[in-house]
Design a protein around this motif. Sequence first.
Motif, PDB file in Angstrom:
ATOM      1  N   ARG A  38     -21.853   5.586 -38.913  1.00 12.50           N
ATOM      2  CA  ARG A  38     -23.060   5.315 -38.112  1.00 12.50           C
ATOM      3  C   ARG A  38     -24.264   6.078 -38.650  1.00 12.50           C
ATOM      4  O   ARG A  38     -25.366   5.545 -38.748  1.00 12.50           O
ATOM      5  CB  ARG A  38     -22.826   5.684 -36.652  1.00 12.50           C
ATOM      6  N   VAL A  39     -24.050   7.353 -39.003  1.00 13.13           N
ATOM      7  CA  VAL A  39     -25.151   8.157 -39.543  1.00 13.13           C
ATOM      8  C   VAL A  39     -25.587   7.610 -40.899  1.00 13.13           C
ATOM      9  O   VAL A  39     -26.789   7.517 -41.195  1.00 13.13           O
ATOM     10  CB  VAL A  39     -24.755   9.650 -39.633  1.00 13.13           C
ATOM     11  N   ALA A  40     -24.636   7.211 -41.735  1.00 13.01           N
ATOM     12  CA  ALA A  40     -24.965   6.640 -43.038  1.00 13.01           C
ATOM     13  C   ALA A  40     -25.789   5.368 -42.879  1.00 13.01           C
ATOM     14  O   ALA A  40     -26.791   5.174 -43.582  1.00 13.01           O
ATOM     15  CB  ALA A  40     -23.692   6.345 -43.826  1.00 13.01           C
ATOM     16  N   GLU A  41     -25.394   4.518 -41.957  1.00 16.03           N
ATOM     17  CA  GLU A  41     -26.131   3.277 -41.707  1.00 16.03           C
ATOM     18  C   GLU A  41     -27.556   3.593 -41.241  1.00 16.03           C
ATOM     19  O   GLU A  41     -28.528   2.966 -41.690  1.00 16.03           O
ATOM     20  CB  GLU A  41     -25.390   2.437 -40.651  1.00 16.03           C
ATOM     21  N   HIS A  42     -27.667   4.570 -40.381  1.00 19.21           N
ATOM     22  CA  HIS A  42     -28.990   4.969 -39.885  1.00 19.21           C
ATOM     23  C   HIS A  42     -29.860   5.478 -41.032  1.00 19.21           C
ATOM     24  O   HIS A  42     -31.032   5.120 -41.138  1.00 19.21           O
ATOM     25  CB  HIS A  42     -28.820   6.052 -38.808  1.00 19.21           C
ATOM     26  N   LEU A  43     -29.291   6.295 -41.899  1.00 15.65           N
ATOM     27  CA  LEU A  43     -30.022   6.831 -43.048  1.00 15.65           C
ATOM     28  C   LEU A  43     -30.462   5.720 -43.991  1.00 15.65           C
ATOM     29  O   LEU A  43     -31.598   5.704 -44.477  1.00 15.65           O
ATOM     30  CB  LEU A  43     -29.157   7.853 -43.788  1.00 15.65           C
ATOM     31  N   LEU A  44     -29.560   4.774 -44.246  1.00 18.79           N
ATOM     32  CA  LEU A  44     -29.884   3.691 -45.178  1.00 18.79           C
ATOM     33  C   LEU A  44     -31.004   2.794 -44.670  1.00 18.79           C
ATOM     34  O   LEU A  44     -31.735   2.198 -45.460  1.00 18.79           O
ATOM     35  CB  LEU A  44     -28.630   2.857 -45.467  1.00 18.79           C
ATOM     36  N   HIS A  45     -31.155   2.713 -43.346  1.00 21.51           N
ATOM     37  CA  HIS A  45     -32.191   1.849 -42.773  1.00 21.51           C
ATOM     38  C   HIS A  45     -33.453   2.604 -42.383  1.00 21.51           C
ATOM     39  O   HIS A  45     -34.395   2.001 -41.868  1.00 21.51           O
ATOM     40  CB  HIS A  45     -31.622   1.076 -41.573  1.00 21.51           C
ATOM     41  N   SER A  47     -36.991   4.127 -42.569  1.00 22.08           N
ATOM     42  CA  SER A  47     -38.161   3.680 -43.315  1.00 22.08           C
ATOM     43  C   SER A  47     -39.396   4.396 -42.787  1.00 22.08           C
ATOM     44  O   SER A  47     -39.555   4.501 -41.568  1.00 22.08           O
ATOM     45  CB  SER A  47     -38.309   2.173 -43.160  1.00 22.08           C
ATOM     46  N   PRO A  48     -40.224   4.914 -43.651  1.00 18.56           N
ATOM     47  CA  PRO A  48     -40.070   4.913 -45.101  1.00 18.56           C
ATOM     48  C   PRO A  48     -39.012   5.926 -45.522  1.00 18.56           C
ATOM     49  O   PRO A  48     -38.677   6.834 -44.769  1.00 18.56           O
ATOM     50  CB  PRO A  48     -41.446   5.338 -45.606  1.00 18.56           C
ATOM     51  N   ASN A  49     -38.507   5.749 -46.728  1.00 17.19           N
ATOM     52  CA  ASN A  49     -37.531   6.690 -47.261  1.00 17.19           C
ATOM     53  C   ASN A  49     -38.131   7.391 -48.483  1.00 17.19           C
ATOM     54  O   ASN A  49     -39.265   7.116 -48.878  1.00 17.19           O
ATOM     55  CB  ASN A  49     -36.201   5.994 -47.579  1.00 17.19           C
ATOM     56  N   ALA A  50     -37.380   8.307 -49.055  1.00 14.65           N
ATOM     57  CA  ALA A  50     -37.891   9.100 -50.177  1.00 14.65           C
ATOM     58  C   ALA A  50     -38.303   8.210 -51.348  1.00 14.65           C
ATOM     59  O   ALA A  50     -39.309   8.481 -52.017  1.00 14.65           O
ATOM     60  CB  ALA A  50     -36.851  10.125 -50.614  1.00 14.65           C
TER      61      ALA A  50
END
Length: 65
Positions: A38-45, A47-50
């Motif tokens: 769940r945390v990985a999915e949240h991180l991947l989505h 925005s904006p990201n690095a």
Amino acid sequence: MPLSGEAIRLMNYIDDVAVTLRRVLATIPTLTAEERARVAEHLLHASPNAEDVAQALTARSAPIA
């Protein structure tokens, strides 16, 4: 050439993000597999990201906010 106060402030924000990511990495071992997913999915989505920010910094013109 000396940096502006704004550039220094932005670099400090980046340092703060790095500290936060170190905290996230330190906490990952305490998560269950489901929580990690769940945390990985949240991180991947997020925005904006690095990558978005790095692209904006290297673009010839600044992005429109």
